[in-house]
Scaffold this active site. Structure first.
Site, PDB file in Angstrom:
ATOM      1  N   ASP A 297     -23.822 -66.445 -96.431  1.00 24.39           N
ATOM      2  CA  ASP A 297     -24.927 -67.386 -96.210  1.00 24.39           C
ATOM      3  C   ASP A 297     -24.498 -68.805 -96.532  1.00 24.39           C
ATOM      4  OD1 ASP A 297     -26.308 -65.151 -95.612  1.00 24.39           O
ATOM      5  OD2 ASP A 297     -27.630 -65.191 -97.354  1.00 24.39           O
TER       6      ASP A 297
ATOM      7  N   GLU B  54     -23.238 -57.187 -90.572  1.00 31.10           N
ATOM      8  CA  GLU B  54     -24.262 -57.211 -91.633  1.00 31.10           C
ATOM      9  C   GLU B  54     -23.873 -56.302 -92.788  1.00 31.10           C
ATOM     10  OE1 GLU B  54     -26.484 -59.756 -92.138  1.00 31.10           O
ATOM     11  OE2 GLU B  54     -26.986 -59.319 -90.067  1.00 31.10           O
ATOM     12  N   HIS B  55     -24.037 -56.815 -94.008  1.00 29.74           N
ATOM     13  CA  HIS B  55     -23.658 -56.094 -95.228  1.00 29.74           C
ATOM     14  C   HIS B  55     -22.155 -55.806 -95.240  1.00 29.74           C
ATOM     15  CE1 HIS B  55     -27.619 -55.519 -97.080  1.00 29.74           C
ATOM     16  NE2 HIS B  55     -28.078 -55.410 -95.843  1.00 29.74           N
TER      17      HIS B  55
ATOM     18  N   TYR C  54     -30.836 -54.404-102.452  1.00 29.87           N
ATOM     19  CA  TYR C  54     -29.557 -55.050-102.134  1.00 29.87           C
ATOM     20  C   TYR C  54     -28.478 -54.685-103.150  1.00 29.87           C
ATOM     21  CZ  TYR C  54     -26.314 -58.874-101.133  1.00 29.87           C
ATOM     22  OH  TYR C  54     -25.204 -59.600-100.818  1.00 29.87           O
TER      23      TYR C  54
ATOM     24  N   ASP D 212     -20.109 -58.615 -95.817  1.00 31.02           N
ATOM     25  CA  ASP D 212     -19.494 -59.740 -96.542  1.00 31.02           C
ATOM     26  C   ASP D 212     -19.014 -59.338 -97.930  1.00 31.02           C
ATOM     27  OD1 ASP D 212     -22.179 -59.599 -97.377  1.00 31.02           O
ATOM     28  OD2 ASP D 212     -22.421 -61.777 -97.505  1.00 31.02           O
TER      29      ASP D 212
ATOM     30  N   SER E 101     -32.712 -69.790 -99.527  1.00 28.43           N
ATOM     31  CA  SER E 101     -32.156 -70.052-100.863  1.00 28.43           C
ATOM     32  C   SER E 101     -30.769 -70.685-100.761  1.00 28.43           C
ATOM     33  CB  SER E 101     -32.108 -68.772-101.706  1.00 28.43           C
ATOM     34  OG  SER E 101     -31.324 -67.787-101.084  1.00 28.43           O
TER      35      SER E 101
END
Length: 387
Positions: A173, A32-33, A223, A35, A129
């Protein structure tokens, strides 16, 4: 469901629909975080997502309607003059994709009527999204025979979110949603876009997603702030090290050079990015060695790092994870997604799933004041035409 969507389409647009598409949501099992820090991620596509029912038009207008946002009504825009418009709300995501696809030199010959329905919990952090962006890319690619391969569509969708929407997201994503494969998660190196599928063999266990039901707006969360903290840390490290991203560092290299990072907060953020990347590689190996117990421990380590070093969890996510880990049959749990609300992911023995949901719901309600929602996830293929 498809028949109902087709009849809704006819009711709203007063013509027959022609084709139906599906774009999944995604959950990230670990990584997580990492990418946008050039590290590895390990997501899979889910069996719930976004449906699009489509019919061709004779002009250059695209009309869109969402059964999830009926109060917004039909939103119309022209392919020759696409601009961000706050009043167009959710439609800005597919609009951005249409603009990027055209800007790359592809000819969208005429307009479309598109009915959208999503059963991804809105604001849960399961990537509604990106699901919508890939849905639009695949609709346009298929309808106009543009011949764009899926990896390029993934990049175009990310570009739309970065430049048109203004959210500085990484590529995970969109990649997971476009490239998803049945019964597999994807180990993706976000630096090079090299990837491989890894079969998820969780015999006797289920992936259970818990939604905190705390709404989380990615664009206005912290973010972008976290991203710039990591960029500053990288820039400090680059005064001595020849690296392009935090994902290139091992834990040992980070520890030997962390004093180069001037700001203590930036140092914590970078530590998470480096250690989480290594945790992800260890977790995939554990899964492939059928060592689910180690996989679960690494998930817990991921959550602790996201809580203490990256500081993106909050009381809702921490409560949900802490309650999950107290239940029988749970081998691991962590927050998933960007954080600040959204969802957790837990690995739970099948016979314990019912009690798990009941007990965690009760405890969460007592502590937070409202109930979470749970989904037992099935892994799906990526965005595609289904009818």
């Amino acid at each position: 469901m498809i028949n109902k969507l087709k009849s809704d389409f006819k009711r709203i647009f007063e013509i027959e629909s022609e084709e139906v598409f599906f774009s999944p949501g995604r959950v990230n099992l670990i990584g997580e975080h990492t990418d946008y820090n050039g590290g590895h991620v390990f997501p899979c596509a889910l069996s719930f997502g976004t449906y699009g029912v489509v019919s061709k038009r004779n002009d250059k207008n695209i009309r869109m309607y969402s059964l999830n946002f009926e109060d917004i009504g039909v939103v119309e825009f022209n392919l020759d003059s696409i601009e961000y418009d706050k009043t167009h709300d959710w439609v800005n995501y597919p609009k951005g994709v249409a603009k990027v696809i055209q800007d790359k030199g592809n000819n969208i010959e005429h307009g479309l009527d598109i009915l959208v329905y999503g059963n991804i919990p809105n604001g849960a952090g399961l990537s509604s999204s990106a699901s919508l962006e890939l849905l639009m890319a695949v609709i346009l690619n298929d309808t106009f025979n543009l011949g764009i391969d899926m990896v390029d569509m993934v990049k175009y969708a990310q570009e739309a979110e970065n430049k048109f929407i203004g959210v500085n997201c990484g590529i995970m994503d969109q990649f997971a949603i476009g490239m998803g494969k049945d019964r597999c998660a994807i180990l993706l190196d976000c630096n090079t876009l090299k990837y491989r599928y890894s079969e998820i063999n969780m015999e006797g266990y289920s992936i259970v997603i818990g939604n905190t039901n705390k709404r989380r707006g990615l664009a206005d969360s912290k973010y972008n702030e976290r991203r710039s903290e990591c960029e500053r840390a990288l820039s400090n490290l680059q005064t001595k090290l020849n690296v392009k991203s935090l994902g290139e560092l091992t834990e040992e290299e980070f520890e030997a050079n962390k004093e180069l990072i001037e700001n203590e907060v930036d140092r914590k953020r970078a530590k998470h990015a480096v250690y989480e990347n290594q945790r992800t590689l260890k977790a995939v190996k554990a899964l492939e060695d059928n060592n689910l117990e180690l996989f679960g421990q690494l998930m817990v380590g991921s959550h602790v790092s996201l809580r203490d070093d990256y500081e993106v969890t909050g009381i809702e996510l921490d409560t949900l994870v802490s309650l999950a880990l107290k239940q029988d049959g749970v081998i691991g749990a962590r927050m998933t997604g960007a954080g600040f609300g959204g969802c957790t992911v837990s690995i739970v023995r099948n016979e314990n799933v019912g009690n798990f949901i009941e007990n965690v719901t009760k405890g969460y309600e007592e502590e937070i004041g409202y109930a979470p929602t749970f989904y037992v996830a099935n892994i799906s293929s990526g965005t595609r035409k289904i009818g």
